[in-house]
Design an enzyme around this catalytic site. Sequence first.
Site, PDB file in Angstrom:
ATOM      1  N   GLN A 371     -15.839  15.486 -49.021  1.00 36.14           N
ATOM      2  CA  GLN A 371     -15.264  15.525 -47.678  1.00 36.14           C
ATOM      3  C   GLN A 371     -15.449  16.929 -47.117  1.00 36.14           C
ATOM      4  O   GLN A 371     -14.985  17.913 -47.692  1.00 36.14           O
ATOM      5  CB  GLN A 371     -13.791  15.135 -47.719  1.00 36.14           C
ATOM      6  N   HIS A 373     -14.568  18.741 -43.825  1.00 36.85           N
ATOM      7  CA  HIS A 373     -13.734  18.392 -42.670  1.00 36.85           C
ATOM      8  C   HIS A 373     -12.645  19.436 -42.487  1.00 36.85           C
ATOM      9  O   HIS A 373     -12.607  20.463 -43.161  1.00 36.85           O
ATOM     10  CB  HIS A 373     -13.141  16.995 -42.866  1.00 36.85           C
ATOM     11  N   HIS A 472      -4.768  10.365 -56.390  1.00 37.16           N
ATOM     12  CA  HIS A 472      -5.596   9.164 -56.434  1.00 37.16           C
ATOM     13  C   HIS A 472      -5.556   8.510 -57.819  1.00 37.16           C
ATOM     14  O   HIS A 472      -6.573   8.060 -58.335  1.00 37.16           O
ATOM     15  CB  HIS A 472      -7.045   9.506 -56.074  1.00 37.16           C
ATOM     16  N   ASN A 516     -11.677   7.860 -52.332  1.00 39.47           N
ATOM     17  CA  ASN A 516     -10.289   7.498 -52.074  1.00 39.47           C
ATOM     18  C   ASN A 516     -10.092   6.026 -52.424  1.00 39.47           C
ATOM     19  O   ASN A 516     -10.845   5.164 -51.966  1.00 39.47           O
ATOM     20  CB  ASN A 516      -9.940   7.732 -50.609  1.00 39.47           C
TER      21      ASN A 516
END
Length: 536
Positions: A371, A373, A472, A516
């Site tokens: 990711q 971001h 997770h 995820n």
Amino acid sequence: MAKEQCILTDVLIVGSGLLGCTFAKKLIEGGHSVFMIDAGAKLSERPGWHLKNSFLYQRNVNQFTGVIEGHLHKLSVAPNKSAVPTLDPGAFDYDHDKYPGFISNNENPDQDPYYNLPDAAATYAVGGMATHWTACTPREHPTIERSTLIDDKEWDELYCDAESLLKTNQKMFDDPSYIRNNLVLNTLKDTYPYLQGDAAPQYLPLAGERREKAEEFITWTGADTVLGDELINSLGKEDSKFILKEMWQCRRLEHQNDVDGNTVQCAIVRDLLNKTDYTIKANIYIIAAGAVLTPQILFASKIQLRALGHYLCEQPLAFCQIVLLQSLIDSIKDHPKFRLKHPHDPIPIPYSDPQPQCWIPVSDNRPWHCQIHRDAFSYGGVAPNIDTRLIVDLRWFGKVEPCFDNCVEFSEKEDNKDTFGMPQPTFHFKMSPSDGEQAHKMMEDMLVAAGALGGFLPGSEPSFQLPGLALHITGTCRMGEADDGESVVDTDSKVWKYNNLYLGTCGVIPTGTACNPTLTAMAIALKACKSILEKK
């Protein structure tokens, strides 16, 4: 304690997160009535609303970091045995040979710090983790992550249904006018030219939608999105098929053996603030309390399954933050939106320019989820004097192989309970040498992307985060095809040997995963709903 009372219902759901609400919505649509409880409080007027939808956090996502930190309840804290030599000699001290440490703040005297997941946490709230989650909802890679217990065609159908419920899409940040998103994505494509097709850098699949009248803002998906307006508006009405109780905790399930197998007879539930116990009798029981608290309830109920709590998988997480390179900023000066908005602003990027939301998926020879971001987490906050328009977060999530010895166990000791009076979880987790080698390669890959984008933000240089911080966890209630001691539920999420007990949690995912897990867990929950409705 007030006298115990009895409640009759069709379906009892314990947990009001995304998965509990998935069961509620589908089963009510199929003709069932649902009584839902959650040990946490309602945090917003609209039950299960994503708190990041607030105007303030849409304007400055960095301020949302404190909200997340406040709602993460760590599950097992090893006692701190460090000496405090500067403490006043006259202050209280204890016999360090007799006591392992303090225990009042959820410290766990049984927890070995070397095998802990110190940042594993739960959110006690109506809506669960979805009150503050990133809303990142990728599909698992079909050969590297995904279980073969469900065939590809059914997986695709289940994923499509789950994506529809969550409003998952890759369009919210795919706009040529979004300066940083295009800048970051194009830089990643140039850095990884050999990644093509589904493996190429792309926009993150996120659950939410831009607001029609104010497109700069997003309505992020929460548990309320899954329930929908009709169910939420029915709450409190006399003829409603849906009842939701906040701060009601499931203490245990009572069950008995029948000729055709075990049957849950009732749930013992406590209204926490009023200290009133209830017996809830239902036809169907669904425990959807997360990957640790779900097996905790089963353990407290003396439901004994060899695999319960075992085969725990959690993702190693590498993280850093960078400040965009001067050359990258210079490269976009010709962009029509790249202009000075304020005479005192040294960064000619509009304040309303959306934060980058890019992704490099799991692919062959790259078993990690990336990711690239900007978002709020319980870590990675940026100081107020740093302009976040220049900052990009890099989060690389790795994968571990399931191992029976990696587990969460629950204390049988009366003097070792968690904050809610339930058996204290204790983690036993260790990465294998091959998992460690793979994590090292993952870190090396993150450095490649980081170097292409910018220089490291001081204080946020590359590092592995504390185990459990990915939040997770999978495998603790794993799905299997046979009642052979290697799994907890069948492929319809029904607990082995029990006729009316189902689980809805990321813990049912039986494989190691880097991405995820929410979307996959929801797909499995939808499969369970179909099975329940077929038996109606």
